[in-house]
Design a protein around this motif. Structure first.
Motif, short mmCIF file in Angstrom:
data_model
loop_
_atom_site.label_atom_id
_atom_site.label_comp_id
_atom_site.label_asym_id
_atom_site.label_seq_id
_atom_site.Cartn_x
_atom_site.Cartn_y
_atom_site.Cartn_z
N UNK A 260 9.82 1.08 45.73
CA UNK A 260 8.67 0.25 45.40
C UNK A 260 8.65 -1.01 46.28
N UNK A 261 9.83 -1.59 46.51
CA UNK A 261 9.92 -2.75 47.40
C UNK A 261 9.43 -2.39 48.80
N UNK A 262 9.86 -1.22 49.31
CA UNK A 262 9.42 -0.78 50.63
C UNK A 262 7.94 -0.47 50.68
N UNK A 263 7.38 0.01 49.56
CA UNK A 263 5.94 0.28 49.49
C UNK A 263 5.15 -1.00 49.68
N UNK A 264 5.51 -2.05 48.95
CA UNK A 264 4.78 -3.31 49.08
C UNK A 264 5.04 -3.97 50.44
N UNK A 265 6.27 -3.86 50.95
CA UNK A 265 6.59 -4.47 52.24
C UNK A 265 5.82 -3.85 53.38
N UNK A 266 5.46 -2.57 53.25
CA UNK A 266 4.76 -1.86 54.32
C UNK A 266 3.25 -1.86 54.16
N UNK A 267 2.73 -2.62 53.21
CA UNK A 267 1.29 -2.75 53.11
C UNK A 267 0.67 -2.18 51.86
N UNK A 268 1.48 -1.61 50.96
CA UNK A 268 0.94 -1.07 49.72
C UNK A 268 0.44 -2.17 48.81
N UNK A 269 -0.57 -1.87 48.00
CA UNK A 269 -1.15 -2.88 47.13
C UNK A 269 -1.11 -2.55 45.66
N UNK A 270 -1.29 -1.28 45.30
CA UNK A 270 -1.34 -0.87 43.90
C UNK A 270 -0.52 0.41 43.73
N UNK A 271 0.29 0.44 42.68
CA UNK A 271 1.03 1.67 42.38
C UNK A 271 1.23 1.78 40.88
N UNK A 272 1.53 2.98 40.45
CA UNK A 272 1.93 3.25 39.07
C UNK A 272 3.39 3.66 39.08
N UNK A 273 4.14 3.20 38.09
CA UNK A 273 5.56 3.52 37.99
C UNK A 273 5.79 4.26 36.68
N UNK A 274 6.48 5.38 36.78
CA UNK A 274 6.87 6.16 35.60
C UNK A 274 8.38 6.18 35.54
N UNK A 275 8.93 5.59 34.50
CA UNK A 275 10.38 5.57 34.33
C UNK A 275 10.84 6.81 33.59
N UNK A 276 11.89 7.45 34.10
CA UNK A 276 12.49 8.59 33.43
C UNK A 276 13.95 8.27 33.14
N UNK A 277 14.51 8.93 32.14
CA UNK A 277 15.90 8.71 31.77
C UNK A 277 16.83 9.57 32.60
N UNK A 278 18.02 9.03 32.90
CA UNK A 278 18.99 9.78 33.70
C UNK A 278 20.13 10.33 32.85
N UNK A 279 19.94 10.36 31.52
CA UNK A 279 20.99 10.89 30.65
C UNK A 279 21.88 9.81 30.08
N UNK A 280 21.85 8.61 30.65
CA UNK A 280 22.68 7.51 30.14
C UNK A 280 21.83 6.42 29.53
N UNK A 281 20.50 6.64 29.48
CA UNK A 281 19.60 5.66 28.89
C UNK A 281 19.45 5.89 27.40
N UNK A 282 19.27 4.83 26.65
CA UNK A 282 18.96 4.91 25.24
C UNK A 282 17.61 4.27 25.05
N UNK A 283 16.61 5.09 24.80
CA UNK A 283 15.24 4.61 24.82
C UNK A 283 14.99 3.56 23.77
N UNK A 284 15.42 3.81 22.56
CA UNK A 284 15.11 2.92 21.46
C UNK A 284 16.25 2.01 21.11
#
Length: 512
Positions: A69-93
């Motif tokens: 995402x940092x590289x996207x904005x650094x190279x001229x990107x303006x708008x993006x959507x981010x979807x977070x997924x769990x890697x098995x060690x996350x506790x959502x709640x």
């Protein structure tokens, strides 16, 4: 119709014969990956790097979402959507008692504290007054306990920028916790005396259970993973940089990587208005990436691209150079190219901002082997920097070989679709067909003038047919309006050939 009952002059507003079609956006990216924090249940709109940090956290070792995402904005990107997924060690709640998730940061005054990876047991951090008479206002004592027993003590640390700074001391000496300053700028105020308990750290990378490809695929109803992006119409490119993070950490094998990439391509083909930006596995030589592309990742899709090799960037968090997959930076280049030149121009021969080196320096002979199989190479040229040097899709169809052609058609299709909604339920007759022809033709003339279409005149560049031939009586009876549009897209000058010949002296004159 208005009624005219008395003599006089009447003014009426009537619609013109055609309605303008506005071009849709072409540079909205979507990223799927791992993050420190943030929502799992829906795509989140992000418009700048600060907003990403406040929502999803900063850079995390072993993951690539933040770097992409940092590289996207650094190279001229303006708008993006981010979807977070769990890697098995996350506790959502959070924890079972509603406390912090495993390994998450806990705020201690102006500092964020978390246990180091692999640390087990109950970790608590206590802030107390410094010992001695009348200590400086910025000095305090930090005590770290493990299972109720004092494990580490820092008797005299400060908030000032010095070798006794609490973050500097703890990060250099502690084996139990990490600490970082939440803000920037002047030295923060000393934290108030308090004691906080940290949740046990997440398991070390690679020690958890295998990650199922379904985590990335997600669910459209729950708005998770790739499925969550089905509800976002304006996305035009998708990258999953942390697919390679999961592979490096042992959460996915190469078969799982291919399965997720196939799901990503299927999503883009189903939606029809977006292109997948795929990353190769890390550390592959040109011969290995060619074998991987032809044997395992033998995708054939006009809605997907693949870039090689990985790039080395300066990590803003540590100041060290680190290797990252290229998809985020490439997505930013697409957005920059669209803004400066237009979607019809191939997003190649463009500098990769932020790249300091490449994982693999390609030779021309190696490039000759990779370009025909749809691998868009990133190369370093003396005096010209590191540049994207390819603009192909993964399609075997020559008509859809070039990326700018695919993205131009996505743009034209979506623009015409959005700009002709007024046609629905209009009387289906010759007058309507003429209005459709004028509306679409006016839009395509503008695109031809921008250089998006090939031809010296509009007649050479496109045609629009909507008449009795395309709309026979049976089609009209079925409630259908059929408009046939043909366009001639411009294609990139991928191979530039100059033919030179030697002239014999005295025989090279020009005849009048």
């Amino acid at each position: 119709m208005p009624s005219y009952l008395s003599p006089g002059v009447y003014v009426e507003e009537v619609e013109s014969g055609s309605r303008p079609i506005e071009g849709v956006g072409t540079s909205v990216a979507a990223f799927v990956g791992f993050a420190q924090r943030g929502p799992f249940d829906e795509p989140t709109l992000i418009t700048n790097w600060s907003q990403f940090v406040s929502t999803f956290g900063d850079f995390v070792d072993g993951t690539y979402l933040a770097s992409s995402v940092y590289g996207f904005f650094a190279n001229g990107g303006g708008i993006c959507y981010v979807v977070r997924v769990g890697d098995g060690s996350d506790t959502v709640a959070g924890g079972a008692d509603g406390g912090p998730a495993a390994g998450s940061e806990v705020q201690v005054g102006p500092y964020a504290v978390k246990p180091r990876a692999g640390v087990s047991g109950e970790i608590s951090v206590e802030v107390a007054a410094a010992e001695g008479d009348d200590p400086p206002s910025d000095v305090f004592r930090l005590i770290v306990k493990r299972d109720g027993q004092v494990a580490e003590t820092y008797p005299s640390v400060t908030t000032k920028r010095s070798k006794e700074n609490v973050a500097t001391r703890v990060n250099a000496e502690s084996t139990l916790i990490e600490i970082r300053e939440s803000g920037r700028g002047a030295a923060p105020a000393r934290p108030e005396p308090q004691s906080v308990t940290l949740a046990p750290a997440a398991p070390p990378a690679g020690s958890g259970a295998a990650l199922a490809p379904e985590v990335y695929v997600g669910d459209a109803d729950r708005r998770t993973g790739l499925g969550g992006l089905e509800a976002v119409d304006d996305v035009t490119m998708i990258a999953v940089p942390d697919l390679m993070s999961a592979y490096e950490r042992g959460l996915l094998d190469l078969e799982g990587v291919v399965a997720v990439q196939q799901a990503l391509i299927a999503h883009c083909e189903l939606m029809g208005d977006r292109v997948a930006v795929l990353d190769p596995p890390p550390g592959l030589s040109p011969q290995q990436i060619r074998a991987w592309r032809t044997d395992r990742a033998n995708y054939d899709s006009k809605h997907a691209t693949l870039y090689y090799p990985w790039i080395s960037v300066a990590d803003p968090a540590s100041g060290r150079a680190t290797l990252v997959p290229p998809s985020g930076h490439v997505a930013g280049i697409w957005a920059r190219n669209d803004d400066s030149r237009g979607v019809h121009k191939a997003p190649a021969n463009e500098v990769v901002r932020g790249a300091v080196a490449l994982q693999t320096q390609l030779t021309k002979g190696e490039h000759d082997l990779l370009n025909p199989i749809g691998l868009n190479c990133i190369r370093s040229f003396p005096g010209r920097g590191i540049r994207v040097w390819g603009a192909r899709t993964l399609s075997s169809d020559p008509a859809w070989r070039y990326l700018n052609v695919r993205r131009l058609f996505n743009y034209l299709e979506e623009s015409i679709l959005a700009g002709t909604q007024w046609v629905v339920f209009e009387p289906n007759d010759d007058a309507l067909w003429a209005r459709i022809r004028r509306t679409v033709s006016a839009f395509l003339v503008n695109e031809w003038r921008k250089g998006s279409l090939f031809g010296l005149t509009p007649d050479e560049a496109f045609y629009v047919k909507c008449d009795r031939e395309t709309n026979p009586p049976e089609s009209v009876d079925a409630g259908q309006v059929v408009c046939e549009i043909g366009v001639a897209p411009v294609k990139p000058a991928e191979f530039v050939v100059f033919r030179l010949s030697q002239l014999t002296g005295g025989t090279g004159g020009v005849d009048e």
